[in-house]
Enzyme design. Structure first.
Site, PDB file in Angstrom:
ATOM      1  N   THR A  82      -5.473  -1.597   4.747  1.00 49.60           N
ATOM      2  CA  THR A  82      -4.107  -1.385   5.257  1.00 49.60           C
ATOM      3  C   THR A  82      -3.052  -1.302   4.150  1.00 49.60           C
ATOM      4  O   THR A  82      -1.884  -1.090   4.446  1.00 49.60           O
ATOM      5  CB  THR A  82      -3.685  -2.569   6.162  1.00 49.60           C
ATOM      6  OG1 THR A  82      -3.691  -3.759   5.372  1.00 49.60           O
ATOM      7  CG2 THR A  82      -4.616  -2.737   7.342  1.00 49.60           C
ATOM      8  N   LYS A  83      -3.437  -1.479   2.909  1.00 49.26           N
ATOM      9  CA  LYS A  83      -2.427  -1.574   1.849  1.00 49.26           C
ATOM     10  C   LYS A  83      -1.904  -0.190   1.424  1.00 49.26           C
ATOM     11  O   LYS A  83      -2.419   0.829   1.868  1.00 49.26           O
ATOM     12  CB  LYS A  83      -3.006  -2.355   0.661  1.00 49.26           C
ATOM     13  CG  LYS A  83      -3.375  -3.808   1.040  1.00 49.26           C
ATOM     14  CD  LYS A  83      -2.171  -4.702   1.280  1.00 49.26           C
ATOM     15  CE  LYS A  83      -2.402  -5.948   2.103  1.00 49.26           C
ATOM     16  NZ  LYS A  83      -3.314  -6.944   1.602  1.00 49.26           N
ATOM     17  N   ASN A  84      -0.876  -0.179   0.555  1.00 45.75           N
ATOM     18  CA  ASN A  84      -0.198   1.088   0.248  1.00 45.75           C
ATOM     19  C   ASN A  84      -1.132   2.158  -0.304  1.00 45.75           C
ATOM     20  O   ASN A  84      -0.964   3.335  -0.002  1.00 45.75           O
ATOM     21  CB  ASN A  84       0.973   0.864  -0.710  1.00 45.75           C
ATOM     22  CG  ASN A  84       2.184   0.302   0.010  1.00 45.75           C
ATOM     23  OD1 ASN A  84       2.065  -0.187   1.140  1.00 45.75           O
ATOM     24  ND2 ASN A  84       3.347   0.368  -0.607  1.00 45.75           N
ATOM     25  N   ILE A  85      -2.082   1.763  -1.160  1.00 42.82           N
ATOM     26  CA  ILE A  85      -3.209   2.652  -1.447  1.00 42.82           C
ATOM     27  C   ILE A  85      -4.484   1.849  -1.202  1.00 42.82           C
ATOM     28  O   ILE A  85      -4.496   0.626  -1.348  1.00 42.82           O
ATOM     29  CB  ILE A  85      -3.196   3.267  -2.875  1.00 42.82           C
ATOM     30  CG1 ILE A  85      -3.537   2.245  -3.951  1.00 42.82           C
ATOM     31  CG2 ILE A  85      -1.877   3.975  -3.171  1.00 42.82           C
ATOM     32  CD1 ILE A  85      -3.831   2.903  -5.308  1.00 42.82           C
ATOM     33  N   TYR A 111      -7.065  -3.134  -0.029  1.00 44.19           N
ATOM     34  CA  TYR A 111      -7.591  -3.358   1.320  1.00 44.19           C
ATOM     35  C   TYR A 111      -7.160  -2.182   2.214  1.00 44.19           C
ATOM     36  O   TYR A 111      -6.188  -1.486   1.918  1.00 44.19           O
ATOM     37  CB  TYR A 111      -7.023  -4.689   1.839  1.00 44.19           C
ATOM     38  CG  TYR A 111      -7.440  -5.051   3.238  1.00 44.19           C
ATOM     39  CD1 TYR A 111      -8.774  -5.329   3.528  1.00 44.19           C
ATOM     40  CD2 TYR A 111      -6.510  -5.114   4.266  1.00 44.19           C
ATOM     41  CE1 TYR A 111      -9.155  -5.650   4.821  1.00 44.19           C
ATOM     42  CE2 TYR A 111      -6.880  -5.440   5.559  1.00 44.19           C
ATOM     43  CZ  TYR A 111      -8.214  -5.700   5.828  1.00 44.19           C
ATOM     44  OH  TYR A 111      -8.590  -6.017   7.105  1.00 44.19           O
TER      45      TYR A 111
END
Ligand SMILES: *Cc1c(COP(=O)(O)O)cnc(C)c1O
Length: 385
Positions: A182-185, A180
């Site tokens: 906003t996630k880390n990748i 998603y």
């Protein structure tokens, strides 16, 4: 005027832009060679046997539960301190999401509470690695083994994270990741399931694309014919090559992105350590924290101001922040449908009143981090009696 510092910004460079443009120029936009490469690179990086790319972590969780055979009337244990996706997928099967409380330090699922919630209907546990700090997987695996339960990890926050040296994604029956925005990748929207079980991997792949036979996938690499067979009523959860190209580029720099997160988390720690009003996030010695979120807790008894006042102050100072999470038992759906009350979850209910997620992402500069520290410090120190 001070610039607004968003709660989150993705780290998109020329590599990602070039990769997406080349897919657009190629004439092949949906699931194909890039998605396959993303799966192979992901599995190789983690050391998992199989990886299946899908269009969200929610889809990943749904397919994992389908593969292990969740059915109507089953119970699945998961933490109340999570996003609704973790629990809603259980209801897709007319099964019951059994919420349990969290530990006071990591806010991860409490293994003692898991054991207490087990009934004859329990089929699986979904631990969530809150903020990127791995759950107590030894205890959870032990409980699962003793009661014959499956473990599906919600690793939406946990890339790359390690538990006693082992990468998250290689430990349980299935592990679900989120890409998603906003996630880390990120791939904008996207997800991945890792597993070492060939039957589940096959079932997940089939069900992610309408339940079509393996042969149908050949249509997606230009070698196929018109023929396919429907083996099951599946879902439309496949990842596009546009998204996968973005994912490959992100994956290849994920270690660098993580190192910056870790360094910034360290700067926050240093910046707040001497404030007794703030409880800092913990990182156990035996884990690698993925640092998806930096969640502080404001002790309002010590500080004389509440969490909401801190959020308001950050907003006035043009700093984005968030709250992870509003525990599920406080939402109307879970409260009214399943009869959960605050008293059943004292740790999560108390933590909810105190938590604030500060901005933490590699696009921030050290100056941004120092600005957040100074804004928080000024408010806390100014409110001392
Ligand atoms: C983001 C998130 C999800 C859902 O991920 P999607 O890819 O948006 O479906 C699930 N669980 C947790 C804990 C999350 O933070």
């Amino acid at each position: 005027m001070t610039q607004f510092l968003p709660f989150h910004l993705p780290d998109i460079g020329e590599e990602e832009i070039d990769a997406v443009v080349s897919v657009l120029r190629s004439g092949w936009l949906t699931t194909g060679a890039r998605a396959k490469q993303f799966e192979q690179d992901f599995a190789a990086m983690l050391g998992a046997r199989y990886a299946v790319a899908v269009n969200s972590c929610t889809a990943a969780l749904h397919l994992a539960l389908e593969a292990i055979g969740i059915e109507e009337g089953d119970e699945v244990i998961l933490p109340t301190m999570t996003f609704t996706a973790t629990a809603e997928v259980v209801t897709y099967f007319k099964a019951k999401p059994v919420l349990v409380d969290c530990l006071p330090d990591t806010l991860n699922i409490d293994p003692d509470q898991i054991e207490r919630a087990i009934t004859s209907k329990t089929k699986a546990i979904i631990p969530v690695h809150f903020a990127g700090h791995p759950c107590d997987m030894d205890r959870i695996s032990d409980i699962a083994n003793r009661y014959g339960l499956r473990v599906i990890e919600d690793a939406a926050h946990a890339l790359p994270a390690r538990y006693r040296g082992r990468l998250i994604g290689t430990i349980s029956d299935c592990t679900c990741f989120s890409f998603y925005a906003t996630k880390n990748i990120t791939t904008g929207e996207g997800g991945m399931i890792t597993t070492d079980n060939p039957e589940w991997a096959e079932r997940i792949r089939t069900m992610s694309l309408h339940g079509l036979s393996r042969d149908a996938w050949k249509r997606y690499d230009g070698h196929g014919s018109w023929f396919y067979e429907v083996l099951s009523p599946g879902f439309k959860y496949n990842l596009t090559d546009i998204a996968a190209a973005l994912g490959i580029a992100q994956l290849h720099k994920s270690d660098r992105l993580w190192k910056t997160r870790e360094r910034y988390a360290g700067l926050y720690d240093e910046g707040f350590r001497d404030l007794p009003e703030i409880v800092l996030p913990t990182a156990a010695a035996h884990v690698q924290h993925a640092w998806h979120l930096y969640v502080i807790r404001l002790d309002s008894e010590r500080s004389g101001i509440g969490r909401d006042r801190l959020i308001e102050h950050l907003g006035k100072e043009h700093i984005g922040c968030s709250v992870h999470f509003i525990p599920l038992h406080l939402h109307p759906y879970y409260r009214d449908t399943w009869g959960y009350t605050s008293e059943q979850f004292p740790v999560a209910t108390a933590a909810y009143q105190q938590i604030v997620s500060l901005p933490l992402y590699p696009k921030m500069t050290e100056t941004d981090i120092q600005r957040v520290i100074s804004v928080v410090r000024t408010l806390i120190q100014g409110s001392r009696r």
